[in-house]
Design a protein around this motif. Structure first.
Motif, PDB file in Angstrom:
ATOM      1  N   THR A 325       0.830  -1.214   0.000  1.00  0.00           N
ATOM      2  CA  THR A 325       0.000   0.000   0.000  1.00  0.00           C
ATOM      3  C   THR A 325       0.860   1.257   0.000  1.00  0.00           C
ATOM      4  N   ASP A 326       1.901   1.263   0.868  1.00  0.00           N
ATOM      5  CA  ASP A 326       2.780   2.429   0.927  1.00  0.00           C
ATOM      6  C   ASP A 326       3.522   2.634  -0.384  1.00  0.00           C
ATOM      7  N   SER A 327       3.951   1.529  -1.017  1.00  0.00           N
ATOM      8  CA  SER A 327       4.661   1.669  -2.287  1.00  0.00           C
ATOM      9  C   SER A 327       3.739   2.201  -3.375  1.00  0.00           C
ATOM     10  N   LEU A 328       2.474   1.731  -3.376  1.00  0.00           N
ATOM     11  CA  LEU A 328       1.524   2.240  -4.363  1.00  0.00           C
ATOM     12  C   LEU A 328       1.252   3.722  -4.148  1.00  0.00           C
ATOM     13  N   ARG A 329       1.156   4.115  -2.862  1.00  0.00           N
ATOM     14  CA  ARG A 329       0.958   5.541  -2.586  1.00  0.00           C
ATOM     15  C   ARG A 329       2.163   6.361  -3.043  1.00  0.00           C
ATOM     16  N   LEU A 334       4.511  10.163  -6.867  1.00  0.00           N
ATOM     17  CA  LEU A 334       5.473  10.524  -7.907  1.00  0.00           C
ATOM     18  C   LEU A 334       4.781  10.770  -9.241  1.00  0.00           C
ATOM     19  N   ASP A 335       3.743   9.958  -9.523  1.00  0.00           N
ATOM     20  CA  ASP A 335       3.012  10.144 -10.774  1.00  0.00           C
ATOM     21  C   ASP A 335       2.298  11.484 -10.790  1.00  0.00           C
ATOM     22  N   SER A 336       1.697  11.872  -9.663  1.00  0.00           N
ATOM     23  CA  SER A 336       1.018  13.163  -9.611  1.00  0.00           C
ATOM     24  C   SER A 336       2.000  14.315  -9.758  1.00  0.00           C
ATOM     25  N   ARG A 341       4.235  18.527 -13.395  1.00  0.00           N
ATOM     26  CA  ARG A 341       5.319  19.104 -14.177  1.00  0.00           C
ATOM     27  C   ARG A 341       4.945  19.195 -15.652  1.00  0.00           C
ATOM     28  N   VAL A 342       4.310  18.139 -16.165  1.00  0.00           N
ATOM     29  CA  VAL A 342       3.887  18.151 -17.572  1.00  0.00           C
ATOM     30  C   VAL A 342       2.878  19.266 -17.809  1.00  0.00           C
TER      31      VAL A 342
END
Length: 450
Positions: A325-329, A334-336, A341-342
């Motif tokens: 769960t923590d890794s997915l968060r 990071l994705d957000s 940035r994009v």
């Protein structure tokens, strides 16, 4: 016998050239034409005063299509003349259109001509922005203006391409008209000072008339200069709301569904609802809330409960699940960040200013409510009565509905798994186990003395 006439070669060549010149279409070769029609002249000029003309002529840089790209049977669907005594007559003249009011122009009146997006040329290139022109039959142009947004009050979402009109007094024929844009915003300009009845209609069948169950809203406003007014459209009728569904969530939670939206003020009160058992005894009630608010709180509590259970689990599986769960968060975070940035780089390159959609100032109309009981109800039959319910359109009604709470299903024990190979299954002492007879071993002759 068939006879032939000899035709001079020069005549044939001339005929071919004439036919080639008369054929429609663009000459072959060259880049495709993607330019939209451009207005080159408007008669009378935009901003003119003391106009005595009987019509307005708009000339374009090329031949335009008789049917707009945005939909509609003719150009009258995208041409608005405000004010007017009804839909204006729009005549097509190849590279120009002529707009005539139904009963002529009124004296000392400021007129706005709007050509909505969708005007196309013969190749299908269509305009994407509305174009506005103004002139006056008097000595000046008035500057009163109404602006705002139109919302579908049943969803609280902006309502695009909605017809909006303003009338004065009892004259409902002479109207100032406009249409909301793709974001639901509208501007109704060039209004003389006075009191108007403003109305927005979500015309579902595009017939220009108010039909039953269509959404609309109206408000009386006074214009002196500029005024902002938002409109909230919903279906108006004279009937009150009626209970059409009762859903028992658990022993202390009941969901009521009405066939019409209820008025936001006053909302459903606890003294209007009564729940009785089969013996007519009353069930105590604790509170009544909107179903949307209850559902959102339930989702928050459920998410918090799952998170606390995952953190309280000290087993290896629990720690692994928590780590996942923590890794997915972390990945989502990071994705957000990368998406932000994009968007920042894209906004730096983009010169078009994006305006956020309008935000409603009213709470959405509600048809579902949650009744929280003050005591748990056992399985059985019940009756709910809701008194003096006021719908959004002002109708008042009392209704009742019977419902029941079913017995909870008993959980059956799962069947025992089959025994594994090499595992001895114990047998109860009183069980009769058949014994298979076994043959006795052969007796060997005993060696004796001779």
């Amino acid at each position: 016998m068939i006879s032939f006439r000899r035709v001079p070669l020069a005549g044939v060549t001339a005929a071919v050239l004439v036919a080639a010149c008369a054929s429609p279409g663009a000459p072959p070769g060259g880049p495709p034409d993607r330019a939209v029609p451009v207005i080159v002249k408007v008669t009378p000029d935009s901003g003119a005063t003391n106009v005595k003309a009987r019509s307005v002529t708009v000339a374009f840089s090329e031949v335009v299509s008789e049917r707009p790209r945005a939909g509609g049977a003719d150009l009258g669907a995208i041409v608005l003349l405000s004010p007017s005594d009804g839909p204006a007559r729009v005549d097509w003249n190849r590279d120009a259109i002529t707009v005539r009011p139904r009963k002529g122009f009124h004296a000392n009146t400021s007129y706005a001509l709007t050509i909505l997006p969708g005007l196309a040329d013969l190749r299908g290139n269509a305009t994407t922005r509305a174009q506005h022109f103004v002139f006056s039959t008097g000595g000046s142009i008035v500057h009163g203006e109404l602006r705002g947004a139109v919302f579908d009050w049943t969803t609280n979402r902006p309502a695009p391409l909605v017809n909006i009109e303003a009338t004065v007094g009892g004259d409902t024929t002479f109207r100032w008209i406009t249409r909301s844009d793709s974001s639901g915003r509208y501007i109704l300009p060039y209004l003389p000072e006075g009191t108007y009845l403003l109305r927005a209609l979500l015309d579902a069948n595009a017939n220009g008339k108010l039909d039953p169950r269509e959404l609309w809203d109206s408000v009386t406003v006074h214009i002196a200069d500029t005024l902002r007014t938002d409109l909230y459209a919903f279906a108006h009728d004279t009937l009150g709301a009626r209970v059409v569904g009762v859903d028992v969530k658990d022993s202390t939670t009941v969901r009521l569904t009405f066939d019409r939206a209820l008025a936001n003020a006053p909302i459903l009160r606890i003294d209007q609802v009564e729940v009785r058992r089969a013996d007519s005894s009353r069930v105590a009630l604790r509170t009544i809330i909107r179903a949307s608010g209850f559902d959102s709180l339930t989702r928050v509590h459920e998410s918090a409960r799952r998170d606390s259970l995952a953190r309280a689990d000290t087993s290896v599986a629990g720690r692994r699940a928590l780590a996942r769960t923590d890794s997915l968060r972390a990945v989502a975070r990071l994705d957000s960040i990368e998406r932000a940035r994009v968007e920042t780089r894209r906004a730096a390159r983009d010169t078009v200013v994006r305006v956020p959609p309008p935000v409603p100032a009213r709470e959405v109309l509600a048809t579902d409510f949650i009744v929280l009981l003050g005591e748990a109800i056992p399985p059985g039959a019940y009756r709910v009565t809701v008194r003096d319910v006021i719908s959004a359109s002002g109708g008042q009604r009392t209704s009742e509905r019977t419902f029941s709470r079913a017995k909870p299903e008993e959980k059956k024990a799962p069947p025992a798994p089959p025994p594994e190979a090499g595992v001895t299954v114990p047998v109860k002492p009183d069980a009769t186990v058949p014994v298979k007879p076994t043959a006795s071993p052969p007796v060997k002759p005993r060696a004796g003395r001779r």
